[in-house]
Design an enzyme around this catalytic site. Structure first.
Site, PDB file in Angstrom:
ATOM      1  N   LEU A 186      -1.707  -5.599  -2.562  1.00 43.50           N
ATOM      2  CA  LEU A 186      -0.164  -6.396  -3.970  1.00 43.50           C
ATOM      3  C   LEU A 186      -0.763  -5.007  -4.803  1.00 43.50           C
ATOM      4  CD1 LEU A 186       0.473  -9.774  -3.543  1.00 43.50           C
ATOM      5  CD2 LEU A 186       1.944  -8.014  -2.735  1.00 43.50           C
ATOM      6  N   GLU A 187      -0.689  -4.650  -5.245  1.00 46.27           N
ATOM      7  CA  GLU A 187      -0.445  -3.295  -5.937  1.00 46.27           C
ATOM      8  C   GLU A 187      -0.046  -3.391  -7.620  1.00 46.27           C
ATOM      9  OE1 GLU A 187      -0.260   0.428  -4.355  1.00 46.27           O
ATOM     10  OE2 GLU A 187      -1.690   0.082  -2.486  1.00 46.27           O
ATOM     11  N   ASN A 188       1.196  -4.593  -7.688  1.00 44.96           N
ATOM     12  CA  ASN A 188       1.916  -4.729  -8.660  1.00 44.96           C
ATOM     13  C   ASN A 188       0.682  -6.393  -9.629  1.00 44.96           C
ATOM     14  OD1 ASN A 188       2.682  -6.470  -6.710  1.00 44.96           O
ATOM     15  ND2 ASN A 188       4.376  -7.117  -7.838  1.00 44.96           N
ATOM     16  N   MET A 228       0.817  -1.250   0.240  1.00 43.46           N
ATOM     17  CA  MET A 228      -0.022  -0.140  -0.055  1.00 43.46           C
ATOM     18  C   MET A 228       0.887   1.376   0.100  1.00 43.46           C
ATOM     19  SD  MET A 228      -3.273   0.333   2.549  1.00 43.46           S
ATOM     20  CE  MET A 228      -4.258  -0.375   1.945  1.00 43.46           C
ATOM     21  N   ARG A 231       0.756   3.308  -2.481  1.00 43.18           N
ATOM     22  CA  ARG A 231      -0.187   4.546  -2.583  1.00 43.18           C
ATOM     23  C   ARG A 231      -0.632   5.079  -1.736  1.00 43.18           C
ATOM     24  NH1 ARG A 231      -3.430   4.137  -4.512  1.00 43.18           N
ATOM     25  NH2 ARG A 231      -4.910   2.593  -4.330  1.00 43.18           N
TER      26      ARG A 231
END
Length: 566
Positions: A391-393, A1, A3
């Site tokens: 997980l942001e990927n 996170m 971001r």
């Protein structure tokens, strides 16, 4: 996170940096060499200059070998240590090092093009890799590379400093070859909570890394170690690798050790998550929000997500390192005791996987197994009641599902499993996050989508909504509610204050109106769902720390609303 990790404290005025922390670098070309000298500090401070005598070589902690650089800022001195390397004009070099500490910098000057730097706000108690690249000008033959800390911060540690690129004629350090795999690994002296692991010494090794269920758990210099803190009546797989200044060698063949007993004390039973729950992310770092212990977190929060787990060199595997230095001396023993106390009070404390240092890839069965095994080991060690997937990927739904189901089999029905996808991840049931959520619906606790740092998105009625309104919250939640998730598996995730996100902050009143709209059909905006969802789980915020910084206004307003839902 990452971001939603606001770094406004440092980014706006006081610090100028050339890039962000890199966790991995590309492989150097075959012709490249390390033009830095004594990058492992095995020869003291040879080739290095540290301002004001701020640097010294220490024997602990070290990443590899027998020495590392420790430098301590004092007054107006940021403890800058540097060396001049010989480079080739019109060439590209990769600058990298392993660091420990708060606000550690890495950079290069005199490149003849654009000078570069990168930094990390803190590595916790573990090692973190910093890396950046620079290009030399047409007449550049020497470049100064450096590392430094920050004013008023504790000392930082640096090891394995390298500058890979074309040979500029200055040469490089001679070094030994990478050691081979240790042989003769064996287990003995099993008890209910530990055992002894031993292996044959490797002649060229300066130390050994010990792996438990695929996760590196310790580094030692002797060919034996005591493994403690294990669960009774449980089998573990161990491997050992040798390292020296040239790098880490291959792992030994795995050996299994099983502890005795089976009725010994564990981390304590997991409490049940209430029908309507408030979730808050707790920061294991200091970025300007209020520094908290777990015991400081408001009692309004039912689920506390510890942010974040750390990635490891083993694909899919995670570790956790408490940032004691950044958290005002918070000890591991206190941390574990505070988790146990929260659980005794009926709260769930889970470990969030993601963020700046925790990006992992689970793309095959081996990495899925590594994630499940390492997560279960951390749950046993610290008493976490479950995990959060942040997980942001992107993620692979097939193998993430495998990992989560494997973890569920280990942890049992009391496992708390949450997710925090971005808005784009939950626009369609065909997306990887949405597929994973549906695949594990029978063991999933809640999906707290991040309704912030987002562009305009489609609602379930096909209309486009912009963030920052009741309609954005309700129309996007409707996609999940009508897309296959149970209402108890849907929560609204928002920042606790404007500092908690780059955009998308809404007042607690807007959050409460959205909860009323979805659960009761009242206080809606222009969008009104075709039915109500009284079983809606609740709300989430980033973070408990930013909430505390703002006087707990968010949790004091939204918490009672969530707990009073029908």
């Amino acid at each position: 996170m990452n971001r939603i990790r606001s770094l406004a404290l440092l980014g706006a005025a006081t610090l100028t940096v050339g890039g962000l922390t890199a966790l991995a670098t590309g492989t150097a070309q075959a012709a490249d060499i390390n033009v830095a000298r004594n990058g492992g500090f095995e020869s003291g401070l040879a080739n290095w200059t540290c301002a004001g005598g701020s640097g010294a070589v220490v024997s602990s902690p070290v990443y590899a070998g027998a020495g590392a650089l420790k430098a301590t800022p004092a007054g107006s001195d940021n403890a800058r240590c540097s060396q001049t390397v010989t480079v080739k004009p019109n060439s590209t070099y990769t600058l990298s090092t392993q660091v420990q500490g708060s606000y550690v910098y890495l950079g290069a000057t005199g490149t003849g093009t654009q000078d570069v730097s990168t930094w990390t706000p803190g590595s916790g108690s573990g090692w973190q890799k910093l890396s950046t690249t620079f290009s030399t000008g047409p007449n550049t033959t020497q470049v100064t590379v450096y590392t430094h800390g920050w004013y008023g911060q504790p000392g930082y540690v640096v090891d394995e400093f390298s500058v890979f690129g074309p040979d500029g004629g200055g040469g490089t350090d001679p070094g030994p070859g990478i050691p081979g795999a240790p042989a003769g690994t064996a287990v003995s002296g099993q008890s209910a909570s530990g055992l002894t692991l031993a292996w044959n010494a490797v002649g060229s090794a300066t130390g050994y890394h010990v792996y438990q269920d695929g996760v590196r758990v310790r580094t030692v210099t002797a060919p034996t170690t005591q493994i403690t803190g294990l669960a009774a009546g449980t089998s573990y797989a161990f491997q050992v690798s040798a390292y020296n200044a040239a790098g880490e060698g291959p792992k030994s063949a795995p050996v299994t050790g099983t502890t005795t007993g089976g009725d010994g004390p564990g981390p304590g039973p997991n409490p049940a998550v209430p029908k309507h729950a408030l979730t808050g992310y707790w920061q294991n770092f200091n970025n300007g929000a209020t520094v908290q212990k777990i015991s400081d977190v408001s009692a309004q929060y039912d689920i506390i997500a510890v942010s974040f787990a750390d990635a490891t060199t083993t694909p899919g595997a995670i570790a956790f390192n408490l940032d004691s230095a950044g958290l005002n001396g918070y000890t591991v023993a206190q941390f574990k005791a505070d988790i146990a106390a929260k659980k005794a009070a009926g709260k769930s404390v889970i470990l969030s996987i993601g963020g700046e240092k925790g990006t992992i890839s689970v793309n095959d069965s081996a990495s899925a197994t590594n994630l499940a095994n390492s997560a279960w080991a951390l749950m046993q060690e610290y008493g976490f009641t479950g995990i959060d997937i942040d997980l942001e990927n992107g993620l692979n739904p097939t193998y993430m599902t495998q990992a989560l189901r494997s973890l569920s089999q280990k942890a049992g029905p009391s496992l708390v499993l949450t997710m925090a996808p971005q808005t784009i991840d939950m626009q369609s049931t065909q997306g990887g996050y949405f597929k994973t959520a549906l695949n594990v619906k029978d063991i999933l606790t809640v999906v707290n989508m991040q309704y912030y740092n987002s562009g305009a998105m489609n609602g379930c009625d096909g209309k486009v909504y912009s963030q920052g309104s009741v309609d954005f919250l309700t129309a996007l939640a409707c996609i999940q509610l009508e897309g296959g998730l149970d209402p108890s598996q849907v929560g609204i995730g928002v920042p606790a204050s404007p500092s908690g996100a780059g955009s998308g902050y809404v007042s607690p009143t807007v959050v409460n109106n959205a909860l009323d709209c979805l659960a009761r059909g009242t206080n809606c905006g222009s969008f009104k769902p075709s039915k109500t969802y009284p079983g809606l789980r609740g709300a989430m915020t980033w973070s408990t720390n930013w909430d505390a910084k703002a006087g707990s206004a968010w949790s004091n307003a939204v918490g009672p609303k969530v707990h009073a839902l029908p």
